[in-house]
Write a protein that holds these residues in place. Structure first.
Motif, mmCIF file in Angstrom:
data_model
loop_
_atom_site.group_PDB
_atom_site.id
_atom_site.type_symbol
_atom_site.label_atom_id
_atom_site.label_comp_id
_atom_site.label_asym_id
_atom_site.label_seq_id
_atom_site.Cartn_x
_atom_site.Cartn_y
_atom_site.Cartn_z
ATOM 1 N N ALA A 25 0.834 -1.205 0.000
ATOM 2 C CA ALA A 25 0.000 0.000 0.000
ATOM 3 C C ALA A 25 0.869 1.255 0.000
ATOM 4 N N ALA A 26 1.964 1.214 0.760
ATOM 5 C CA ALA A 26 2.871 2.365 0.811
ATOM 6 C C ALA A 26 3.480 2.629 -0.562
ATOM 7 N N GLU A 27 3.782 1.538 -1.273
ATOM 8 C CA GLU A 27 4.347 1.677 -2.615
ATOM 9 C C GLU A 27 3.301 2.188 -3.602
ATOM 10 N N LYS A 28 2.063 1.738 -3.428
ATOM 11 C CA LYS A 28 0.989 2.120 -4.346
ATOM 12 C C LYS A 28 0.527 3.557 -4.128
ATOM 13 N N TYR A 29 0.292 3.922 -2.873
ATOM 14 C CA TYR A 29 -0.288 5.233 -2.573
ATOM 15 C C TYR A 29 0.756 6.313 -2.292
ATOM 16 N N GLY A 30 1.982 5.896 -1.979
ATOM 17 C CA GLY A 30 3.018 6.867 -1.661
ATOM 18 C C GLY A 30 2.999 7.249 -0.190
ATOM 19 N N GLU A 31 4.135 7.717 0.291
ATOM 20 C CA GLU A 31 4.259 8.100 1.694
ATOM 21 C C GLU A 31 4.387 9.615 1.820
ATOM 22 N N PRO A 32 3.978 10.157 2.954
ATOM 23 C CA PRO A 32 4.108 11.605 3.153
ATOM 24 C C PRO A 32 5.575 11.997 3.294
ATOM 25 N N PRO A 33 5.904 13.254 3.042
ATOM 26 C CA PRO A 33 7.300 13.691 3.166
ATOM 27 C C PRO A 33 7.835 13.524 4.579
ATOM 28 N N TYR A 34 6.948 13.637 5.558
ATOM 29 C CA TYR A 34 7.315 13.416 6.959
ATOM 30 C C TYR A 34 6.053 13.034 7.725
ATOM 31 N N GLY A 35 6.236 12.543 8.932
ATOM 32 C CA GLY A 35 5.112 12.046 9.713
ATOM 33 C C GLY A 35 4.015 13.069 9.934
ATOM 34 N N HIS A 36 2.780 12.669 9.640
ATOM 35 C CA HIS A 36 1.592 13.510 9.815
ATOM 36 C C HIS A 36 1.751 14.875 9.141
ATOM 37 N N ALA A 37 2.275 14.836 7.932
ATOM 38 C CA ALA A 37 2.425 16.072 7.156
ATOM 39 C C ALA A 37 1.076 16.719 6.889
ATOM 40 N N GLU A 38 0.022 15.890 6.846
ATOM 41 C CA GLU A 38 -1.317 16.420 6.554
ATOM 42 C C GLU A 38 -1.825 17.361 7.644
ATOM 43 N N LEU A 39 -1.218 17.285 8.832
ATOM 44 C CA LEU A 39 -1.646 18.144 9.939
ATOM 45 C C LEU A 39 -0.889 19.472 9.970
ATOM 46 N N SER A 40 0.078 19.624 9.086
ATOM 47 C CA SER A 40 0.847 20.871 9.019
ATOM 48 C C SER A 40 0.053 21.942 8.284
ATOM 49 N N SER A 41 0.209 23.178 8.729
ATOM 50 C CA SER A 41 -0.393 24.285 7.993
ATOM 51 C C SER A 41 0.364 24.450 6.681
ATOM 52 N N VAL A 42 -0.255 25.126 5.734
ATOM 53 C CA VAL A 42 0.412 25.351 4.443
ATOM 54 C C VAL A 42 1.729 26.091 4.665
ATOM 55 N N LYS A 43 1.709 27.037 5.585
ATOM 56 C CA LYS A 43 2.911 27.827 5.865
ATOM 57 C C LYS A 43 4.037 26.949 6.401
ATOM 58 N N THR A 44 3.706 26.095 7.358
ATOM 59 C CA THR A 44 4.711 25.197 7.938
ATOM 60 C C THR A 44 5.179 24.172 6.916
ATOM 61 N N PHE A 45 4.229 23.637 6.159
ATOM 62 C CA PHE A 45 4.559 22.628 5.148
ATOM 63 C C PHE A 45 5.480 23.216 4.080
ATOM 64 N N ALA A 46 5.182 24.440 3.668
ATOM 65 C CA ALA A 46 6.006 25.103 2.653
ATOM 66 C C ALA A 46 7.436 25.284 3.149
ATOM 67 N N LYS A 47 7.563 25.617 4.415
ATOM 68 C CA LYS A 47 8.894 25.802 4.996
ATOM 69 C C LYS A 47 9.645 24.478 5.049
ATOM 70 N N GLN A 48 8.936 23.424 5.446
ATOM 71 C CA GLN A 48 9.558 22.103 5.551
ATOM 72 C C GLN A 48 9.992 21.572 4.184
ATOM 73 N N MET A 49 9.187 21.854 3.167
ATOM 74 C CA MET A 49 9.421 21.287 1.840
ATOM 75 C C MET A 49 10.130 22.250 0.890
ATOM 76 N N ASN A 50 10.567 23.387 1.417
ATOM 77 C CA ASN A 50 11.262 24.389 0.601
ATOM 78 C C ASN A 50 10.393 24.847 -0.574
ATOM 79 N N ILE A 51 9.119 25.131 -0.250
ATOM 80 C CA ILE A 51 8.154 25.584 -1.254
ATOM 81 C C ILE A 51 7.981 27.092 -1.137
ATOM 82 N N ASP A 52 7.947 27.762 -2.275
ATOM 83 C CA ASP A 52 7.656 29.195 -2.297
ATOM 84 C C ASP A 52 6.194 29.361 -1.880
ATOM 85 N N LEU A 53 5.980 29.911 -0.697
ATOM 86 C CA LEU A 53 4.636 29.969 -0.117
ATOM 87 C C LEU A 53 3.658 30.728 -1.009
#
Length: 280
Positions: free
Chosen positions: A128-156
């Motif tokens: 299932a992990a191979e099929k659906y993919g894993e998050p960049p880090y644990g419980h990434a879905e609970l991060s705010s967009v701002k925090t997630f962008a910082k963690q993933m080096n995304i231009d907010l």
């Protein structure tokens, strides 16, 4: 109405539901994967299946206790010996006790076929992990967009623009990926993919990244070395020097388990060797 019949039928029906939910929870993806990909079966999420399992399980236990109460005399009869005296340790009771103990201790010590059952279930989760993919880090879905962008080096700013261009409603960068996903009927993973073009590419650094990439633990050592342009034989030798036995076809996670350590420790050992090699 017969209370005895109601109890027996409730025990039977709740057993069937508990049996079904047990199978589903046996094959369900790991939490991090299920939450990231918004995994569902028959419209129900992992959490919802778990909640049903717990509550119906309680109903089953309650009905089972009442069933024992209403059938106490037959149970006592089972505990009587040939002289019709109550004896707990009858042949039948001893057989049941040994069988139960066998499953408990067999599972605890991880011996086949009990370990096989556990590993078989794990294979479903790995698939299932191979099929659906894993998050960049644990419980990434609970991060705010701002925090997630910082963690993933995304231009907010660009990331927010991409989300809106994709048709997603996002009122604030304080919204979590999960909230955005729920508001727009998609998975947190799809939210990430919508803004992935805003990832700022840094200059390629020498050596391995400080943190392992998602799913790195499920790569075989050979595949891992190929991905990072490492010599698998030299890596195996360096691991051996550190007291870690390995095979090229073993995953990083399996190497950790075989050496009673974690996958992250194995990764750190490989990274340390790669860094030393680059310095030379």
């Amino acid at each position: 109405m017969s209370m005895r019949r109601i109890v027996s039928l409730t025990a039977f029906l709740s057993f069937l539901v508990t049996f079904l939910t047990s199978i589903i929870l046996y094959i369900v993806p790991e939490g991090r994967v299920a939450y990231w990909a918004d995994w569902r079966l028959w419209g129900l999420s992992k959490e919802e299946w778990g909640a049903i399992h717990i509550n119906v399980g309680f109903l089953f236990l309650l009905s089972l206790l009442l069933h024992i109460y209403y059938n106490w005399k037959p149970i006592v009869t089972y505990l009587k010996n040939k002289a019709k005296q109550v004896s707990i340790f009858t042949k039948e009771f001893n057989a049941a006790l040994v069988l139960t103990a066998l499953f408990v201790f067999g599972t605890y010590f991880g011996v086949p076929p009990f370990s096989t059952i556990i590993h078989f279930g794990k294979s479903f989760k790995d698939a299932a992990a191979e099929k659906y993919g894993e998050p960049p880090y644990g419980h990434a879905e609970l991060s705010s967009v701002k925090t997630f962008a910082k963690q993933m080096n995304i231009d907010l700013e660009k990331g927010m623009l991409l989300l809106r261009q994709a048709g997603y409603r996002v009122d604030s960068d304080a919204w979590t990926l999960k909230e955005i996903a729920e508001q727009n009927g998609v998975s947190p993973q799809q939210v990430f993919l919508a803004m992935s073009d805003a990832i700022q590419t840094a200059e390629q650094s020498v050596g391995l990244p400080e943190k392992p990439a998602p799913g790195a633990g499920n790569l075989t050592l050979a595949d891992f070395c190929t991905q990072y342009h490492l010599n698998v034989k030299m890596i195996m030798r360096s691991l051996k020097d550190a007291g870690i036995t390995s095979e090229a076809d073993m995953t990083i996670k399996e190497i950790g388990e075989a050496n009673q350590t974690g996958a992250i420790e194995v990764y750190e050992q490989i990274r340390s060797f790669a860094d030393r090699s680059n310095e030379q």
